[in-house]
Write a protein that holds these residues in place. Structure first.
Motif, PDB file in Angstrom:
ATOM      1  N   UNK A 214       8.276 -11.985   3.789  1.00 51.13           N
ATOM      2  CA  UNK A 214       7.707 -11.337   2.513  1.00 51.13           C
ATOM      3  C   UNK A 214       9.035 -10.591   2.114  1.00 51.13           C
ATOM      4  N   UNK A 215       9.070 -10.307   0.621  1.00 51.67           N
ATOM      5  CA  UNK A 215       9.888  -9.497   0.017  1.00 51.67           C
ATOM      6  C   UNK A 215      10.264  -8.268   0.578  1.00 51.67           C
ATOM      7  N   UNK A 216      11.457  -7.689   0.925  1.00 48.65           N
ATOM      8  CA  UNK A 216      11.574  -6.730   1.558  1.00 48.65           C
ATOM      9  C   UNK A 216      11.571  -5.488   0.686  1.00 48.65           C
ATOM     10  N   UNK A 217      11.432  -5.769  -0.722  1.00 49.58           N
ATOM     11  CA  UNK A 217      11.047  -4.570  -1.841  1.00 49.58           C
ATOM     12  C   UNK A 217       9.623  -4.530  -2.102  1.00 49.58           C
ATOM     13  N   UNK A 218       9.108  -5.417  -1.730  1.00 48.81           N
ATOM     14  CA  UNK A 218       7.592  -5.043  -2.011  1.00 48.81           C
ATOM     15  C   UNK A 218       6.845  -4.144  -1.293  1.00 48.81           C
ATOM     16  N   UNK A 219       6.073  -3.452  -1.712  1.00 47.00           N
ATOM     17  CA  UNK A 219       5.476  -2.235  -0.995  1.00 47.00           C
ATOM     18  C   UNK A 219       4.962  -2.740   0.348  1.00 47.00           C
ATOM     19  N   UNK A 220       4.475  -4.081   0.371  1.00 47.18           N
ATOM     20  CA  UNK A 220       3.901  -4.364   1.874  1.00 47.18           C
ATOM     21  C   UNK A 220       5.068  -4.443   2.597  1.00 47.18           C
ATOM     22  N   UNK A 221       6.103  -5.043   2.278  1.00 49.30           N
ATOM     23  CA  UNK A 221       7.407  -5.156   3.224  1.00 49.30           C
ATOM     24  C   UNK A 221       8.165  -3.566   3.447  1.00 49.30           C
ATOM     25  N   UNK A 222       7.884  -2.817   2.493  1.00 47.89           N
ATOM     26  CA  UNK A 222       8.407  -1.538   2.562  1.00 47.89           C
ATOM     27  C   UNK A 222       7.595  -0.633   3.884  1.00 47.89           C
ATOM     28  N   UNK A 223       6.226  -0.909   3.899  1.00 55.32           N
ATOM     29  CA  UNK A 223       5.490  -0.268   4.807  1.00 55.32           C
ATOM     30  C   UNK A 223       5.713  -0.828   6.138  1.00 55.32           C
ATOM     31  N   UNK A 224       5.875  -2.152   6.317  1.00 56.61           N
ATOM     32  CA  UNK A 224       6.138  -2.853   7.631  1.00 56.61           C
ATOM     33  C   UNK A 224       7.485  -2.363   8.106  1.00 56.61           C
ATOM     34  N   UNK A 225       8.337  -2.126   7.230  1.00 54.00           N
ATOM     35  CA  UNK A 225       9.914  -1.703   7.673  1.00 54.00           C
ATOM     36  C   UNK A 225       9.656  -0.344   8.209  1.00 54.00           C
ATOM     37  N   UNK A 226       9.067   0.660   7.413  1.00 60.50           N
ATOM     38  CA  UNK A 226       8.505   2.121   7.886  1.00 60.50           C
ATOM     39  C   UNK A 226       7.994   2.005   9.255  1.00 60.50           C
ATOM     40  N   UNK A 227       7.078   1.204   9.623  1.00 61.69           N
ATOM     41  CA  UNK A 227       6.397   1.301  10.796  1.00 61.69           C
ATOM     42  C   UNK A 227       7.209   0.867  11.894  1.00 61.69           C
ATOM     43  N   UNK A 228       8.005  -0.119  11.741  1.00 56.93           N
ATOM     44  CA  UNK A 228       9.149  -0.502  12.542  1.00 56.93           C
ATOM     45  C   UNK A 228       9.858   0.638  12.828  1.00 56.93           C
ATOM     46  N   UNK A 229      10.596   1.202  11.904  1.00 58.19           N
ATOM     47  CA  UNK A 229      11.432   2.429  12.310  1.00 58.19           C
ATOM     48  C   UNK A 229      10.580   3.619  12.945  1.00 58.19           C
ATOM     49  N   UNK A 230       9.564   3.805  12.541  1.00 58.85           N
ATOM     50  CA  UNK A 230       8.793   4.738  13.364  1.00 58.85           C
ATOM     51  C   UNK A 230       8.554   4.559  14.660  1.00 58.85           C
ATOM     52  N   UNK A 231       8.199   3.076  15.117  1.00 62.75           N
ATOM     53  CA  UNK A 231       7.981   2.686  16.308  1.00 62.75           C
ATOM     54  C   UNK A 231       9.246   3.137  17.274  1.00 62.75           C
ATOM     55  N   UNK A 232      10.378   2.586  16.696  1.00 61.43           N
ATOM     56  CA  UNK A 232      11.676   3.026  17.447  1.00 61.43           C
ATOM     57  C   UNK A 232      11.810   4.513  17.737  1.00 61.43           C
ATOM     58  N   UNK A 233      11.391   5.360  16.795  1.00 58.89           N
ATOM     59  CA  UNK A 233      11.404   6.877  16.857  1.00 58.89           C
ATOM     60  C   UNK A 233      10.364   7.452  17.812  1.00 58.89           C
ATOM     61  N   UNK A 234       9.166   6.592  17.762  1.00 55.45           N
ATOM     62  CA  UNK A 234       8.129   7.113  18.725  1.00 55.45           C
ATOM     63  C   UNK A 234       7.384   5.945  19.216  1.00 55.45           C
ATOM     64  N   UNK A 235       8.270   5.331  20.225  1.00 53.69           N
ATOM     65  CA  UNK A 235       7.931   4.393  21.056  1.00 53.69           C
ATOM     66  C   UNK A 235       6.463   4.323  21.811  1.00 53.69           C
ATOM     67  N   UNK A 236       6.157   5.332  22.192  1.00 56.01           N
ATOM     68  CA  UNK A 236       5.221   5.639  23.011  1.00 56.01           C
ATOM     69  C   UNK A 236       4.029   6.478  22.468  1.00 56.01           C
ATOM     70  N   UNK A 237       4.017   6.528  21.181  1.00 58.89           N
ATOM     71  CA  UNK A 237       3.010   7.578  20.601  1.00 58.89           C
ATOM     72  C   UNK A 237       2.210   6.662  19.183  1.00 58.89           C
TER      73      UNK A 237
END
Length: 515
Positions: A214-237
């Motif tokens: 999906x397009x990286x600049x779409x709101x959907x793409x930005x949200x999933x990208x954010x989630x993947x970053x947050x998962x790396x920062x909080x892998x157990x929470x």
């Protein structure tokens, strides 16, 4: 021989230009994974069904989770997550792999089942002469970003093993019927996760594969990208990640039923809950389903897709019996509104998967299927909701409304509306904004009305749902292309029934203003 679609030809040529790489899967494993994918959807949706939209903007407490018994999976036979999914698959069985948006639209227009949100708006538009290529666009569909295609796209990924570009091509044709932009990207995200799941054992990489489609600049793409970053920062929470999703992304739901309310049926936030289950479930079916369920909102559809993707990764034989053992006793019963049973949808999907892979340049040799390598390629960017955010919901008892003629005030009842069938009765309101939705009810006895914007006739509308059921929180009229500033909207009841309706009622609930 069926003609190739232009997008399909492009996907094949792009594949041919890549280094010659292939992947192989045994025919038995292919079918086992397809079986696991359909099974996952069934027990995922059945598990979450008692919680659907009962926990909005809140995490479901553990003690409020449903008690699971394998026999409860029979609920899946009557779930739209499955039967709508399957009727779209039937279009490809009937029309071939090149089935067009018009082909999908024709099926949808004549479907016998009740629908909601983007699906309902699309079918109403189709029945009023709007082409299938436009019935999902925001001009005709105020639910263009809703979850509908996302929960119906599983069939695409299950028939395109390792072929994300082919999956996207089918999704673009089918999803166009009821969605636009992020609404279509949700189906692509889910479909591409399934496609990757045939060859990938790491749920985190499967989510990455979906994001790549999906397009990286779409709101959907930005949200999933954010989630993947947050998962790396909080892998157990996962709850920390959930709160970060809410804080940043649960602000701009444009759906007429959800705008400025806790209810959120937006594709991207519910898609994030699918990914949340996969990322934090770490390949465990119970954890995956429970996290996607506990995230709330559409908490049966989300675990259905998450469990479907994971079921494809695991394959039927590796799914724990506590989840799948209720399926064999009903495997030959038909899903509502379809001719499919669990066994026949697995067979149908398997046959289509073989046809798709062969068409893409793969081949069957003995008991092995060779699949050509195919890199993901995102479609063009479509963003329609950049006009502003829902800023105000003006209730019908607000003094800014001007009511003329006979209206029945039912604002204190469950309908929360004013209703009239009197010719010439009118409702008028002035507002300041750049977009607006006039919200009301669709009624089996709904009629016609004229809508004026700034003194000019904008549209003649009706509130007949095309089914024998009332639907609240719907768009009677909407316009997302107003010039910023002050406007006046006026609705005038015509006192005439819509064709097929039992009456001439118009029911108005509130006005959502976008700025």
């Amino acid at each position: 021989m069926n003609r190739f679609s232009a997008a399909f030809i492009l996907s094949i040529s792009l594949c041919a230009a890549q280094p010659a790489k292939t992947r192989t899967i045994s025919l038995a494993d292919l079918k086992d994974r397809i079986r696991g994918g359909w099974a996952g959807q069934m027990f995922g949706v059945s598990y979450g069904a008692p919680t659907e939209f009962r926990f909005n903007e809140k995490i479901i407490p553990v003690d409020k989770l449903p008690e699971w018994k394998p026999s409860k999976v029979d609920n899946a036979l009557n779930q739209d997550d499955l039967y709508v999914d399957m009727t779209f698959a039937k279009v490809l069985d009937d029309k071939g792999l090149d089935a067009t948006t018009d082909d999908f639209g024709a099926m949808f227009k004549n479907a016998r089942y009740n629908l909601w949100h983007a699906n309902l708006a699309a079918r109403r538009a189709l029945k009023r002469g709007v082409p299938a290529t436009l019935s999902g666009t925001p001009k005709y569909n105020a639910h263009a970003n809703d979850i509908d295609f996302q929960i119906e796209a599983d069939f695409i990924g299950l028939m395109t093993p390792g072929l994300p570009q082919v999956a996207n091509d089918i999704a673009w044709r089918a999803g166009r019927v009821m969605n636009y932009g992020d609404g279509i990207y949700g189906g692509m995200f889910v479909g591409c996760m399934y496609a990757d799941a045939f060859f990938e054992s790491d749920p985190h990489k499967v989510v990455e594969a979906g994001l790549a489609c999906i397009p990286a600049k779409s709101p959907y793409g930005q949200l999933i990208s954010d989630l993947m970053t947050w998962h790396k920062q909080n892998p157990n929470d996962w709850e920390k990640a959930w709160h970060l999703i809410e804080e940043k992304w649960n602000k701009r739901e444009p759906c007429p039923e959800g705008a400025l309310k806790p209810f959120n049926i937006d594709a991207k936030i519910n898609g994030a809950y699918i990914a949340l289950g996969l990322l934090y479930g770490d390949g465990d079916m119970t954890k995956t389903i429970q996290i996607s369920t506990r995230a709330g909102q559409d908490s049966d559809c989300n675990p259905s897709s998450a469990a479907g993707v994971l079921g494809t990764m695991l394959g039927w034989n590796r799914i724990p019996d506590q989840w799948k053992s209720g399926i064999p006793p009903l495997a030959n019963r038909k899903f509502q509104y379809t001719d499919f049973t669990f066994e026949t949808i697995v067979d149908s999907t398997y046959n289509r998967a073989l046809a798709v892979v062969k068409r893409a340049g793969g081949k069957v040799e003995g008991d092995k299927l060779t699949v050509p390598a195919q890199a993901a390629k995102a479609p063009k960017l479509e963003v329609w909701d950049d006009y502003g955010s829902p800023a105000e919901r003006v209730a019908i008892n607000d003094p800014r409304w001007q009511w003329n003629g006979h209206w029945t005030d039912e604002s204190s009842r469950n309908t929360g509306s004013r209703i009239s069938s009197t010719k010439g009765a009118s409702a008028e309101i002035s507002f300041e904004g750049r977009g607006v939705i006039l919200v009301g009810l669709y009624l089996p006895d709904g009629g016609l009305a004229d809508v004026y914007m700034d003194g000019k006739l904008a549209s003649t509308v009706d509130v007949y749902p095309d089914e024998d059921a009332s639907k609240g929180g719907e768009s009677v009229y909407h316009d997302f292309a107003l010039k910023p500033g002050k406007h006046t909207l006026k609705l005038v009841v015509k006192g005439e029934p819509y064709q097929g309706s039992k009456g001439a009622k118009i029911a108005l609930s509130n006005l959502v203003v976008f700025r």
